[in-house]
Design a protein around this motif. Structure first.
Motif, PDB file in Angstrom:
ATOM      1  N   THR A 213       3.142  57.240  40.865  1.00 33.97           N
ATOM      2  CA  THR A 213       2.127  56.554  39.778  1.00 33.97           C
ATOM      3  C   THR A 213       1.934  57.238  38.719  1.00 33.97           C
ATOM      4  OG1 THR A 213       0.642  58.349  40.873  1.00 33.97           O
ATOM      5  CG2 THR A 213       0.650  56.097  41.978  1.00 33.97           C
ATOM      6  N   GLY A 214       2.847  58.225  38.416  1.00 31.51           N
ATOM      7  CA  GLY A 214       2.985  58.975  37.044  1.00 31.51           C
ATOM      8  C   GLY A 214       3.950  58.553  36.258  1.00 31.51           C
ATOM      9  N   THR A 215       4.490  59.573  35.531  1.00 25.66           N
ATOM     10  CA  THR A 215       5.375  59.320  34.373  1.00 25.66           C
ATOM     11  C   THR A 215       6.746  59.013  35.459  1.00 25.66           C
ATOM     12  OG1 THR A 215       4.618  60.400  32.900  1.00 25.66           O
ATOM     13  CG2 THR A 215       7.005  59.956  32.675  1.00 25.66           C
ATOM     14  N   GLY A 216       7.440  57.884  35.133  1.00 26.09           N
ATOM     15  CA  GLY A 216       8.854  57.589  35.622  1.00 26.09           C
ATOM     16  C   GLY A 216       9.734  58.624  35.182  1.00 26.09           C
ATOM     17  N   ASN A 217      11.059  58.119  35.996  1.00 27.85           N
ATOM     18  CA  ASN A 217      12.190  58.911  35.435  1.00 27.85           C
ATOM     19  C   ASN A 217      13.507  58.418  35.822  1.00 27.85           C
ATOM     20  OD1 ASN A 217      13.030  60.058  38.323  1.00 27.85           O
ATOM     21  ND2 ASN A 217      11.128  60.976  38.089  1.00 27.85           N
ATOM     22  N   VAL A 218      14.640  58.585  35.293  1.00 34.29           N
ATOM     23  CA  VAL A 218      15.844  58.409  35.628  1.00 34.29           C
ATOM     24  C   VAL A 218      16.858  59.645  35.873  1.00 34.29           C
ATOM     25  CG1 VAL A 218      15.920  56.414  34.271  1.00 34.29           C
ATOM     26  CG2 VAL A 218      16.594  58.661  33.266  1.00 34.29           C
ATOM     27  N   THR A 219      17.783  59.461  36.963  1.00 32.11           N
ATOM     28  CA  THR A 219      18.660  60.723  37.310  1.00 32.11           C
ATOM     29  C   THR A 219      20.098  60.223  37.049  1.00 32.11           C
ATOM     30  OG1 THR A 219      17.305  60.799  39.313  1.00 32.11           O
ATOM     31  CG2 THR A 219      19.473  61.745  39.394  1.00 32.11           C
ATOM     32  N   LYS A 220      20.573  61.180  36.344  1.00 31.78           N
ATOM     33  CA  LYS A 220      22.126  61.237  35.824  1.00 31.78           C
ATOM     34  C   LYS A 220      22.756  61.974  36.749  1.00 31.78           C
ATOM     35  CE  LYS A 220      24.886  62.591  31.898  1.00 31.78           C
ATOM     36  NZ  LYS A 220      24.792  63.205  30.494  1.00 31.78           N
ATOM     37  N   LEU A 221      23.771  61.332  37.635  1.00 30.70           N
ATOM     38  CA  LEU A 221      24.837  61.770  38.326  1.00 30.70           C
ATOM     39  C   LEU A 221      26.211  61.681  37.833  1.00 30.70           C
ATOM     40  CD1 LEU A 221      22.666  59.668  40.032  1.00 30.70           C
ATOM     41  CD2 LEU A 221      23.637  60.836  41.919  1.00 30.70           C
ATOM     42  N   ARG A 222      27.106  62.743  38.385  1.00 27.39           N
ATOM     43  CA  ARG A 222      28.443  62.741  37.675  1.00 27.39           C
ATOM     44  C   ARG A 222      29.042  61.646  38.718  1.00 27.39           C
ATOM     45  NH1 ARG A 222      30.322  68.278  37.029  1.00 27.39           N
ATOM     46  NH2 ARG A 222      30.440  68.441  39.190  1.00 27.39           N
ATOM     47  N   ALA A 223      29.874  60.770  38.192  1.00 29.33           N
ATOM     48  CA  ALA A 223      30.393  59.664  39.122  1.00 29.33           C
ATOM     49  C   ALA A 223      31.475  60.154  39.804  1.00 29.33           C
ATOM     50  CB  ALA A 223      30.910  58.556  38.244  1.00 29.33           C
ATOM     51  N   ARG A 224      32.105  61.363  39.435  1.00 26.59           N
ATOM     52  CA  ARG A 224      33.375  61.772  40.428  1.00 26.59           C
ATOM     53  C   ARG A 224      32.861  62.400  41.441  1.00 26.59           C
ATOM     54  NH1 ARG A 224      34.638  65.168  36.651  1.00 26.59           N
ATOM     55  NH2 ARG A 224      34.097  67.261  38.032  1.00 26.59           N
ATOM     56  N   ASP A 225      31.958  62.932  41.652  1.00 28.63           N
ATOM     57  CA  ASP A 225      31.408  63.617  42.845  1.00 28.63           C
ATOM     58  C   ASP A 225      29.885  63.538  42.905  1.00 28.63           C
ATOM     59  OD1 ASP A 225      30.315  65.290  41.068  1.00 28.63           O
ATOM     60  OD2 ASP A 225      31.403  67.061  41.360  1.00 28.63           O
ATOM     61  N   GLY A 226      29.189  62.654  42.483  1.00 30.54           N
ATOM     62  CA  GLY A 226      27.683  62.596  42.625  1.00 30.54           C
ATOM     63  C   GLY A 226      26.787  63.837  42.246  1.00 30.54           C
ATOM     64  N   THR A 227      27.421  64.839  41.629  1.00 30.43           N
ATOM     65  CA  THR A 227      26.527  65.858  41.224  1.00 30.43           C
ATOM     66  C   THR A 227      25.310  65.242  40.379  1.00 30.43           C
ATOM     67  OG1 THR A 227      28.258  67.572  41.467  1.00 30.43           O
ATOM     68  CG2 THR A 227      26.522  68.170  40.210  1.00 30.43           C
ATOM     69  N   ILE A 228      24.104  65.815  40.497  1.00 27.32           N
ATOM     70  CA  ILE A 228      23.318  65.422  39.673  1.00 27.32           C
ATOM     71  C   ILE A 228      23.048  66.472  38.698  1.00 27.32           C
ATOM     72  CG2 ILE A 228      20.830  65.491  39.337  1.00 27.32           C
ATOM     73  CD1 ILE A 228      20.421  64.707  42.433  1.00 27.32           C
ATOM     74  N   LEU A 229      23.435  65.786  37.341  1.00 30.02           N
ATOM     75  CA  LEU A 229      23.297  66.432  36.062  1.00 30.02           C
ATOM     76  C   LEU A 229      21.872  66.542  35.337  1.00 30.02           C
ATOM     77  CD1 LEU A 229      26.577  64.947  34.686  1.00 30.02           C
ATOM     78  CD2 LEU A 229      26.382  67.087  35.916  1.00 30.02           C
ATOM     79  N   GLY A 230      20.930  65.809  35.868  1.00 30.01           N
ATOM     80  CA  GLY A 230      19.699  65.963  35.144  1.00 30.01           C
ATOM     81  C   GLY A 230      18.892  64.841  35.687  1.00 30.01           C
ATOM     82  N   THR A 231      17.422  65.035  35.698  1.00 26.27           N
ATOM     83  CA  THR A 231      16.541  63.969  35.841  1.00 26.27           C
ATOM     84  C   THR A 231      15.521  64.061  34.669  1.00 26.27           C
ATOM     85  OG1 THR A 231      16.632  64.349  38.151  1.00 26.27           O
ATOM     86  CG2 THR A 231      14.294  63.368  37.091  1.00 26.27           C
ATOM     87  N   PHE A 232      15.267  62.795  34.056  1.00 28.01           N
ATOM     88  CA  PHE A 232      14.681  62.759  32.572  1.00 28.01           C
ATOM     89  C   PHE A 232      13.652  61.809  32.747  1.00 28.01           C
ATOM     90  CE2 PHE A 232      19.344  63.316  32.201  1.00 28.01           C
ATOM     91  CZ  PHE A 232      19.216  64.564  31.514  1.00 28.01           C
ATOM     92  N   ASN A 233      12.374  61.982  32.028  1.00 28.04           N
ATOM     93  CA  ASN A 233      11.322  61.396  32.119  1.00 28.04           C
ATOM     94  C   ASN A 233      11.469  60.129  31.158  1.00 28.04           C
ATOM     95  OD1 ASN A 233       9.994  62.849  33.948  1.00 28.04           O
ATOM     96  ND2 ASN A 233       9.025  64.101  32.156  1.00 28.04           N
ATOM     97  N   VAL A 234      10.688  58.865  31.626  1.00 30.10           N
ATOM     98  CA  VAL A 234      10.719  57.671  30.831  1.00 30.10           C
ATOM     99  C   VAL A 234       9.426  57.291  30.864  1.00 30.10           C
ATOM    100  CG1 VAL A 234      13.256  57.123  30.618  1.00 30.10           C
ATOM    101  CG2 VAL A 234      11.662  56.342  32.795  1.00 30.10           C
TER     102      VAL A 234
END
Length: 340
Positions: A213-234
């Protein structure tokens, strides 16, 4: 006499050199253009899409019938595919003229999204919690694979794998990594709440998390191994996502905005309010501009987010959007797609 012959031959060569460039198209021109047919202007060679050699879209709709309630749209280099959520089918149309080339079973219920992997079309079936793989040349169903509980409307292809966001009824969702050649599950990665759409930037996968219900976000993952590189508010309730070659664009359905993030590090480059009450849904890049669907279709300049066009649609609604190298295609609720 010999001198006169040599002079005459030299003059002939000069005439040929001067005339030929004006009569024969350059190699660059020939590689970039194809005849439009029936007196139509040239259209973009699909092979030039990756080189950003684009043509401006028309501003007048041409509509073509498809299945019931088209949602997702994809381009396969020659044809447009639509996911028809109301009758469990996908439709294939020739991009040059909109001729229907086939209507095929989606392989599941409530097909929501379509993605092309270079040879096949992948369909996310929201109702049955599966994704299906269809051969693009003839629509043959090659396999159906689990993506439960609820695969999203926008999948993405990273050159070897299909990434499928999938949302549970509550809590954080996941993104599945399926090997494109055989559909084998090679990874499952937790992202944010109600992931619904994904995009690939050449190295990483970005997932729009539409829940909360609050600010949304997007998740960035390294395609090679799925490691999460960051979550960013939108913005609120992000629902569509696209890559422009350098930046990630997110359509925020809950606050009538579009967010631009620098793909390299997720830095917020801008949040742009749309024409009132657009309720943004799909988003696509045409090499120069960003196109957003909703109650109307909005055209933004990618360089600075400036709104440069608003196009009303039948029934004031539009869903998925795709670019074919020459034209924008949009899914409409009246069982048609519009070509701009």
């Amino acid at each position: 006499r010999a001198m006169k012959k040599r002079l005459g031959f030299a003059l002939l060569l000069l005439v040929v050199v001067v005339v030929l460039p004006s009569r024969v198209p350059s190699a660059a021109q020939d590689a970039s253009l194809q005849a439009g047919g029936n007196g139509a202007p040239p259209v973009a060679n699909p092979l030039k899409v990756a080189l950003l050699r684009w043509y401006k879209a028309n501003t007048v709709f041409t509509m073509f019938p498809v299945g019931n309630t088209p949602i997702g749209i994809a381009f396969d280099g020659a044809s447009i595919w639509t996911a028809n959520s109301g009758d469990n089918t996908v439709t294939k149309l020739r991009a040059s003229d909109g001729t229907v080339l086939g209507t095929f079973s989606s392989g599941g219920s409530v097909p929501w999204g379509v993605t092309f992997d270079g040879a096949n079309i992948w369909v996310s079936n929201k109702g049955s919690g599966t994704v299906s793989k269809l051969r693009a040349s003839d629509g043959t169903l090659l396999g159906t694979f689990s993506a439960s509980p609820s695969p999203g409307s926008m999948m993405t292809f990273d050159g070897a794998n299909i990434w499928v966001p999938s949302a549970p009824s509550g809590g954080n969702g996941s993104v599945y990594k399926l090997r494109a050649k055989d559909g084998k599950l090679v990874g499952t990665f937790t992202v944010g709440m109600q992931p619904i759409a994904a995009a690939f930037d050449g190295e990483n996968v970005w997932v729009a998390n539409g829940g909360g219900t609050g600010t949304g976000n997007v998740t960035k993952l390294r395609a090679r191994d799925g490691t999460i590189l960051g979550t960013f508010n939108v913005g609120l309730a992000p629902i569509g996502i696209a890559f422009d070659g350098a930046n990630i664009w997110v359509a925020n359905g809950g606050d009538n905005s579009v967010t631009k993030l620098r793909a390299s590090d997720g830095t917020l480059l801008g949040t742009f309010q749309l024409h009132p009450n657009i309720l943004p849904s799909g988003i696509a890049f045409d090499g120069e501009k960003i196109w957003v669907t909703g109650t109307s279709i909005v055209e933004l300049r990618a360089s600075d987010g400036a709104q440069i066009g608003v196009f009303r649609t039948p029934q004031n609604s539009s869903e998925g959007v795709a670019f074919d190298g020459a034209n924008i295609w949009v899914g409409l609720p009246n069982n048609t797609v519009a070509k701009l």
